[in-house]
Design a protein around this motif. Structure first.
Motif, mmCIF file in Angstrom:
data_model
loop_
_atom_site.group_PDB
_atom_site.id
_atom_site.type_symbol
_atom_site.label_atom_id
_atom_site.label_comp_id
_atom_site.label_asym_id
_atom_site.label_seq_id
_atom_site.Cartn_x
_atom_site.Cartn_y
_atom_site.Cartn_z
ATOM 1 N N GLN A 44 0.866 -1.179 0.000
ATOM 2 C CA GLN A 44 0.000 0.000 0.000
ATOM 3 C C GLN A 44 0.900 1.225 0.000
ATOM 4 O O GLN A 44 2.078 1.139 0.327
ATOM 5 C CB GLN A 44 -0.940 -0.003 1.196
ATOM 6 N N LYS A 46 0.743 5.918 -0.046
ATOM 7 C CA LYS A 46 -0.062 7.132 0.158
ATOM 8 C C LYS A 46 -0.679 7.652 -1.129
ATOM 9 O O LYS A 46 -1.595 8.468 -1.100
ATOM 10 C CB LYS A 46 0.791 8.233 0.785
ATOM 11 N N ASN A 47 -0.190 7.165 -2.272
ATOM 12 C CA ASN A 47 -0.632 7.675 -3.563
ATOM 13 C C ASN A 47 -1.986 7.110 -3.970
ATOM 14 O O ASN A 47 -2.228 5.918 -3.843
ATOM 15 C CB ASN A 47 0.366 7.296 -4.663
ATOM 16 N N GLU A 48 -2.852 7.965 -4.489
ATOM 17 C CA GLU A 48 -4.007 7.480 -5.222
ATOM 18 C C GLU A 48 -3.462 6.954 -6.546
ATOM 19 O O GLU A 48 -2.510 7.509 -7.108
ATOM 20 C CB GLU A 48 -4.995 8.624 -5.467
ATOM 21 N N GLN A 49 -4.030 5.876 -7.053
ATOM 22 C CA GLN A 49 -3.505 5.243 -8.264
ATOM 23 C C GLN A 49 -4.654 4.875 -9.189
ATOM 24 O O GLN A 49 -5.709 4.436 -8.723
ATOM 25 C CB GLN A 49 -2.725 3.976 -7.873
ATOM 26 N N LEU A 76 -9.517 2.083 -10.014
ATOM 27 C CA LEU A 76 -9.138 3.192 -9.149
ATOM 28 C C LEU A 76 -8.731 2.607 -7.804
ATOM 29 O O LEU A 76 -9.510 1.887 -7.169
ATOM 30 C CB LEU A 76 -10.305 4.164 -8.974
ATOM 31 N N PRO A 78 -7.619 3.554 -4.109
ATOM 32 C CA PRO A 78 -7.514 4.646 -3.138
ATOM 33 C C PRO A 78 -6.199 4.590 -2.355
ATOM 34 O O PRO A 78 -5.578 3.526 -2.239
ATOM 35 C CB PRO A 78 -8.703 4.406 -2.197
ATOM 36 N N PRO A 79 -5.776 5.716 -1.795
ATOM 37 C CA PRO A 79 -4.570 5.725 -0.969
ATOM 38 C C PRO A 79 -4.686 4.727 0.192
ATOM 39 O O PRO A 79 -5.762 4.545 0.760
ATOM 40 C CB PRO A 79 -4.514 7.159 -0.430
ATOM 41 N N GLU A 81 -4.856 1.585 0.381
ATOM 42 C CA GLU A 81 -5.602 0.332 0.219
ATOM 43 C C GLU A 81 -4.622 -0.775 -0.179
ATOM 44 O O GLU A 81 -3.874 -0.626 -1.143
ATOM 45 C CB GLU A 81 -6.683 0.455 -0.855
ATOM 46 N N PHE A 97 -0.190 7.951 -10.737
ATOM 47 C CA PHE A 97 -0.091 8.116 -9.296
ATOM 48 C C PHE A 97 -0.153 9.601 -8.941
ATOM 49 O O PHE A 97 0.459 10.424 -9.616
ATOM 50 C CB PHE A 97 1.256 7.593 -8.771
ATOM 51 N N SER A 98 -0.879 9.903 -7.873
ATOM 52 C CA SER A 98 -0.875 11.258 -7.337
ATOM 53 C C SER A 98 -0.890 11.152 -5.820
ATOM 54 O O SER A 98 -1.710 10.399 -5.266
ATOM 55 C CB SER A 98 -2.095 12.032 -7.822
#
Length: 105
Positions: A44, A46-49, A76, A78-79, A81, A97-98
């Motif tokens: 896992q 911290k980035n949303e992907q 999608l 989520p951070p 996960e 990635f953000s």
């Protein structure tokens, strides 16, 4: 700034996952060439992907639920996960990635 995928150097981040990476100030884009049978262990971050399977079949597990994705499928993530995956066939996958995936620089 513009790029040509053919001119971006390739990095093997984990065995069987060779990526061409572009980093902006707020996001990273990765084009993966994945060998059949290659696996990414559960992790896992911290980035949303956003994962887009461009070619091939990829078994992907997100929060304990597995499914086989194929060309045109998008997931999608989520951070924070937990997720993992395995290439059922050779695959081409695009990940976004953000914020920036710093460890890929």
């Amino acid at each position: 700034m513009d790029y040509s995928i053919a001119q971006i150097p390739e990095k093997e981040i984990i065995p069987g996952f060779r990526g061409k990476m572009i980093h902006g100030s707020e996001m990273s884009l990765v084009f993966w060439e994945v060998e059949e049978g290659a696996e990414v262990p559960e992790h896992q971050h911290k980035n949303e992907q956003i994962m887009h399977v461009m070619e091939g079949r990829f078994e992907f597990t997100l929060s304990g639920k597995s499914r086989v994705y194929q060309s045109g499928d998008i997931v999608l993530i989520p951070p924070f996960e937990p997720h993992s995956g395995k290439a059922i066939t050779a695959c081409r996958i695009m990940d976004i990635f953000s914020p920036v995936r710093e460890e890929y620089r």
